[in-house]
Enzyme design. Structure first.
Site, PDB file in Angstrom:
ATOM      1  N   HIS A  81      47.825  -8.902  28.776  1.00  0.00           N
ATOM      2  CA  HIS A  81      48.659  -8.533  30.032  1.00  0.00           C
ATOM      3  C   HIS A  81      48.522  -9.488  31.313  1.00  0.00           C
ATOM      4  O   HIS A  81      47.432 -10.067  31.350  1.00  0.00           O
ATOM      5  CB  HIS A  81      48.123  -7.053  30.143  1.00  0.00           C
ATOM      6  CG  HIS A  81      48.878  -6.179  31.318  1.00  0.00           C
ATOM      7  ND1 HIS A  81      48.993  -6.563  32.488  1.00  0.00           N
ATOM      8  CD2 HIS A  81      49.671  -5.306  31.266  1.00  0.00           C
ATOM      9  CE1 HIS A  81      49.622  -5.845  33.149  1.00  0.00           C
ATOM     10  NE2 HIS A  81      50.360  -5.082  32.149  1.00  0.00           N
ATOM     11  N   GLU A 127      57.327  -8.909  29.554  1.00  0.00           N
ATOM     12  CA  GLU A 127      56.783  -8.326  30.810  1.00  0.00           C
ATOM     13  C   GLU A 127      56.836  -9.149  31.819  1.00  0.00           C
ATOM     14  O   GLU A 127      55.927 -10.093  32.222  1.00  0.00           O
ATOM     15  CB  GLU A 127      55.348  -7.797  30.751  1.00  0.00           C
ATOM     16  CG  GLU A 127      55.134  -6.632  29.749  1.00  0.00           C
ATOM     17  CD  GLU A 127      54.277  -5.561  30.438  1.00  0.00           C
ATOM     18  OE1 GLU A 127      54.566  -4.491  30.326  1.00  0.00           O
ATOM     19  OE2 GLU A 127      53.267  -5.776  31.207  1.00  0.00           O
ATOM     20  N   SER A 133      58.487  -1.769  35.521  1.00  0.00           N
ATOM     21  CA  SER A 133      59.195  -0.803  36.294  1.00  0.00           C
ATOM     22  C   SER A 133      60.187   0.203  35.317  1.00  0.00           C
ATOM     23  O   SER A 133      61.197   0.620  35.645  1.00  0.00           O
ATOM     24  CB  SER A 133      60.150  -1.399  37.460  1.00  0.00           C
ATOM     25  OG  SER A 133      59.120  -2.241  38.027  1.00  0.00           O
TER      26      SER A 133
HETATM   27  P1  PGA Z   1      54.855  -0.672  35.248  1.00  0.00           P
HETATM   28  O1  PGA Z   1      53.844  -1.513  34.739  1.00  0.00           O
HETATM   29  O2  PGA Z   1      55.358   0.279  34.558  1.00  0.00           O
HETATM   30  O3  PGA Z   1      54.099   0.066  36.456  1.00  0.00           O
HETATM   31  O4  PGA Z   1      55.949  -1.736  35.996  1.00  0.00           O
HETATM   32  C1  PGA Z   1      54.226  -2.008  33.389  1.00  0.00           C
HETATM   33  C2  PGA Z   1      52.818  -2.720  33.062  1.00  0.00           C
HETATM   34  O5  PGA Z   1      52.091  -3.467  33.780  1.00  0.00           O
HETATM   35  O6  PGA Z   1      52.799  -2.887  31.568  1.00  0.00           O
END
Ligand code: PGA
Length: 218
Positions: A88, A144, A182
């Site tokens: 991540h 991501e 998001s």
């Molecule tokens: P978010 O984060 O849904 O708050 O944008 C996604 C993530 O970090 O996996």
């Protein structure tokens, strides 16, 4: 294959908040044959997630042994974890994780039969794959884009589509690819049919928001 939703609580909840989330959300939603709902809480809260597929936010790059503070793959397996997020962007940024460590984590997970969910951002995807040099079968990918995490709108759909195609070009057409960044109840419908699932953090924290998101998917 079912659409996979992974709720990533990050380092946000107390155990009381997790228990309350579980009781509220499980009243309304469950995994079905076409929708799998996994939850990735902080390690101590994994046993509280009754009724949901268990996911972990991280794993040790080492097997069992003298590695103070580490939670290893076998320990996650024995408490029923199925998916483990690795790479991540927050782990790379705040904990300075390298490609090699991420590859080692993937190997540790394979060794006990757990499925890694490998996060990739848009920067030089092929280079990241090459550096990882892990067995690419039985790996779930999560695109991501760092700049789209934690906001209210996803990356442009065209861009998501093209990066998912790039990942499948490298990893094979049958590769399972999620999108994260998001995702919420207002934009999830544009991602269905494009990605094989989503990673959701912000919109998973509040039970009502998460139930609304799941209701749109169904
Ligand atoms: P978010 O984060 O849904 O708050 O944008 C996604 C993530 O970090 O996996």
């Amino acid at each position: 294959m079912s659409f996979l939703v992974i709720a990533n609580f990050k380092s946000n909840k107390t155990s009381q908040e997790v228990t309350s989330w579980v009781s509220q959300v499980s009243r309304y939603i469950r995994s079905t044959s076409s929708l799998e709902i996994a939850v990735a809480p902080s390690f101590p809260h994994l046993p509280l997630l009754k009724g949901f597929t268990l996911a972990a936010q991280d794993v040790s790059p080492f097997p069992k042994g003298s590695y103070t503070g580490a939670v290893n793959a076998a320990q996650l397996k024995e408490i029923g974890v199925k998916y483990v997020i690795i790479g991540h962007s927050e782990r790379r940024r705040y904990f300075h994780e390298t490609h090699q460590e991420i590859a080692n984590k993937a190997q540790e997970l394979y060794s006990v039969g757990l499925t890694p969910v490998l996060c990739l951002d848009k920067i030089d995807i092929s280079c990241q794959f090459a550096a990882l040099a892990v067995d690419k079968s039985d790996l779930i990918y999560a695109y991501e884009p760092v700049s789209d995490i934690g906001g209210t709108s996803t990356a442009p759909i065209k861009e998501i589509s093209s990066v998912i195609a790039d990942i499948r070009h490298i990893a094979g057409n049958s590769a399972r690819v999620l999108y994260g960044g998001s995702v919420n109840a207002n934009n999830i419908s544009s991602l269905q049919g494009l990605a094989d699932g989503v990673l959701v953090a912000t919109a998973s924290l509040d039970p009502d928001n998460f139930i609304s998101l799941i209701n749109v998917i169904r």
